[in-house]
Design an enzyme around this catalytic site. Structure first.
Site, PDB file in Angstrom:
ATOM      1  N   HIS A  40      -9.681   1.962   4.530  1.00 18.34           N
ATOM      2  CA  HIS A  40      -8.437   2.098   5.294  1.00 18.34           C
ATOM      3  C   HIS A  40      -8.667   3.092   6.436  1.00 18.34           C
ATOM      4  O   HIS A  40      -9.416   4.053   6.284  1.00 18.34           O
ATOM      5  CB  HIS A  40      -7.317   2.581   4.366  1.00 18.34           C
ATOM      6  CG  HIS A  40      -5.977   2.502   5.024  1.00 18.34           C
ATOM      7  ND1 HIS A  40      -5.554   3.446   5.932  1.00 18.34           N
ATOM      8  CD2 HIS A  40      -4.988   1.588   4.946  1.00 18.34           C
ATOM      9  CE1 HIS A  40      -4.350   3.103   6.374  1.00 18.34           C
ATOM     10  NE2 HIS A  40      -3.988   1.978   5.793  1.00 18.34           N
TER      11      HIS A  40
ATOM     12  N   GLY B  87       2.162   2.567  10.709  1.00 17.35           N
ATOM     13  CA  GLY B  87       3.177   3.596  10.539  1.00 17.35           C
ATOM     14  C   GLY B  87       3.885   3.989  11.822  1.00 17.35           C
ATOM     15  O   GLY B  87       4.585   4.999  11.865  1.00 17.35           O
TER      16      GLY B  87
ATOM     17  N   ASN C 103       0.876  -1.176   0.000  1.00 17.59           N
ATOM     18  CA  ASN C 103       0.000   0.000   0.000  1.00 17.59           C
ATOM     19  C   ASN C 103       0.910   1.221   0.000  1.00 17.59           C
ATOM     20  O   ASN C 103       1.474   1.578   1.032  1.00 17.59           O
ATOM     21  CB  ASN C 103      -0.890  -0.036   1.257  1.00 17.59           C
ATOM     22  CG  ASN C 103      -1.709   1.233   1.424  1.00 17.59           C
ATOM     23  OD1 ASN C 103      -1.809   2.040   0.500  1.00 17.59           O
ATOM     24  ND2 ASN C 103      -2.299   1.408   2.601  1.00 17.59           N
TER      25      ASN C 103
ATOM     26  N   LYS D 252       0.154   4.252  -0.369  1.00 17.98           N
ATOM     27  CA  LYS D 252      -0.467   5.494   0.138  1.00 17.98           C
ATOM     28  C   LYS D 252      -0.150   6.648  -0.822  1.00 17.98           C
ATOM     29  O   LYS D 252      -0.023   6.409  -2.018  1.00 17.98           O
ATOM     30  CB  LYS D 252      -0.013   5.767   1.569  1.00 17.98           C
ATOM     31  CG  LYS D 252      -0.171   4.526   2.460  1.00 17.98           C
ATOM     32  CD  LYS D 252      -0.046   4.787   3.922  1.00 17.98           C
ATOM     33  CE  LYS D 252      -0.257   3.486   4.686  1.00 17.98           C
ATOM     34  NZ  LYS D 252      -0.215   3.651   6.119  1.00 17.98           N
TER      35      LYS D 252
ATOM     36  N   GLU E 266      -6.979   5.435   7.489  1.00 19.65           N
ATOM     37  CA  GLU E 266      -6.671   6.831   7.146  1.00 19.65           C
ATOM     38  C   GLU E 266      -7.840   7.479   6.416  1.00 19.65           C
ATOM     39  O   GLU E 266      -8.071   8.682   6.536  1.00 19.65           O
ATOM     40  CB  GLU E 266      -5.375   6.893   6.315  1.00 19.65           C
ATOM     41  CG  GLU E 266      -4.159   6.621   7.192  1.00 19.65           C
ATOM     42  CD  GLU E 266      -2.995   5.960   6.485  1.00 19.65           C
ATOM     43  OE1 GLU E 266      -2.952   5.941   5.244  1.00 19.65           O
ATOM     44  OE2 GLU E 266      -2.111   5.436   7.194  1.00 19.65           O
TER      45      GLU E 266
ATOM     46  N   SER F 294       2.916  -1.790  10.438  1.00 17.71           N
ATOM     47  CA  SER F 294       4.362  -1.866  10.691  1.00 17.71           C
ATOM     48  C   SER F 294       4.959  -3.246  10.401  1.00 17.71           C
ATOM     49  O   SER F 294       5.840  -3.699  11.134  1.00 17.71           O
ATOM     50  CB  SER F 294       4.684  -1.428  12.115  1.00 17.71           C
ATOM     51  OG  SER F 294       4.302  -0.071  12.308  1.00 17.71           O
TER      52      SER F 294
ATOM     53  N   GLU G  30      -6.026  -4.231  10.544  1.00 14.40           N
ATOM     54  CA  GLU G  30      -4.999  -3.218  10.733  1.00 14.40           C
ATOM     55  C   GLU G  30      -5.279  -2.426  12.002  1.00 14.40           C
ATOM     56  O   GLU G  30      -6.029  -1.439  11.970  1.00 14.40           O
ATOM     57  CB  GLU G  30      -4.979  -2.258   9.537  1.00 14.40           C
ATOM     58  CG  GLU G  30      -4.602  -2.911   8.234  1.00 14.40           C
ATOM     59  CD  GLU G  30      -3.926  -1.918   7.286  1.00 14.40           C
ATOM     60  OE1 GLU G  30      -2.842  -2.235   6.798  1.00 14.40           O
ATOM     61  OE2 GLU G  30      -4.461  -0.824   7.069  1.00 14.40           O
TER      62      GLU G  30
END
Ligand code: PGA
Length: 259
Positions: A95, A173, A10, A12, A97, A212, A167
């Site tokens: 996701h 991250g 991914n 991003k 985010e 991560s 996730e």
């Protein structure tokens, strides 16, 4: 039962045309891909990546999609048919985010999954709890609500291609990955939840872990029974670390078979 591993990158909002070219050349140059591999890049690079890896088994994907498939007056939106048209086979939906930065709700996510399914693009649906929700002991309720929204909106046969990405938001991250035990606990819970709708769907559904994942922690996570691969953010921007993660998934799969 272990399903075949699936490792998806991914990117991003990262990358450039030349980084796409480098990554694609390395992917194509790899003698044999160890497992099913995909890479989800920004919209504008999908076609470039898809053309560059054409003829290989790499699946290219998008990171978001419009909540409807028909063309129309929706400035800035990209629908799932367009994704398919330029060579995308996958799309990440929901996701964290997008949930937190763009206010996406479960309802939006259901509509996006429906649009992807209608266009024959495989949805990779992300679920996961925040640190606060985990600390409050609510991780199962949070994940269940996110899953139920999707599972209750479609017939099980329509969801045959569904991939679920667990996730935990606190691991994305941050370098603070879930332990293999935490991942397995969540994945087996998710599989149980899917099984409550349809046991066959649950058996075949790939549940991949994201947050991560790096070459040095991937194997331990992959060794867990209910972990079928990974959704890899930061470490997917570098071909070598991405390839090392894919290799680790196959190693773990083989060890599980022999061990
Ligand atoms: P990360 O991101 O690997 O950089 O933690 C994973 C993701 O957000 O999909």
């Amino acid at each position: 039962m272990k399903r075949g591993s699936l490792v998806i990158g991914n990117w991003k909002m990262n990358g450039s045309a030349s980084e796409v070219d480098h990554f694609a050349a390395a992917l194509k140059g790899a003698e044999q891909l160890p497992c099913e591999v995909g890479v989800c890049v920004p919209f504008v690079y999908i076609e470039r990546m898809a053309r560059a890896v054409a003829g290989s088994q790499v699946v290219v994907g998008g990171q978001d999609v419009a909540d409807r498939v028909d063309p129309g007056a929706l400035t800035g939106a990209v629908n799932a048919r367009m994704l398919g048209d330029v060579g995308a086979g996958d799309v990440i939906v929901g996701h964290s985010e997008r949930r937190s930065e763009y206010g996406e709700t479960d309802q939006n996510i259901v509509a996006k999954v429906g649009a992807a399914l209608e266009a024959g693009v495989r949805p990779i649906v992300c679920v996961g709890e925040t640190k606060q929700q985990r600390d409050a002991g609510h991780f199962q309720q949070v994940v269940d609500a996110q899953l139920d929204a999707v599972l209750s909106s479609f017939e099980s046969r329509e969801l045959a291609s569904l991939v679920v990405a667990y996730e935990p938001v606190w691991a994305i991250g941050t370098g603070d990955t879930a332990t293999p035990e935490e991942a397995e606990e969540a994945h087996s819970h998710i599989r149980g939840r899917v099984a409550a709708y349809n046991s066959e769907l649950a058996d075949g559904c790939r549940i991949i872990y994201g947050g991560s994942v790096k070459p040095d922690n991937a194997a331990d996570i992959f060794r867990q029974d209910n972990v079928d691969g990974a959704l890899v953010g930061g470490a997917s921007l570098n071909y070598d670390s991405f390839a090392a993660i894919a290799a680790a998934s196959v190693e773990a799969e083989q060890q599980n078979k022999t061990g």
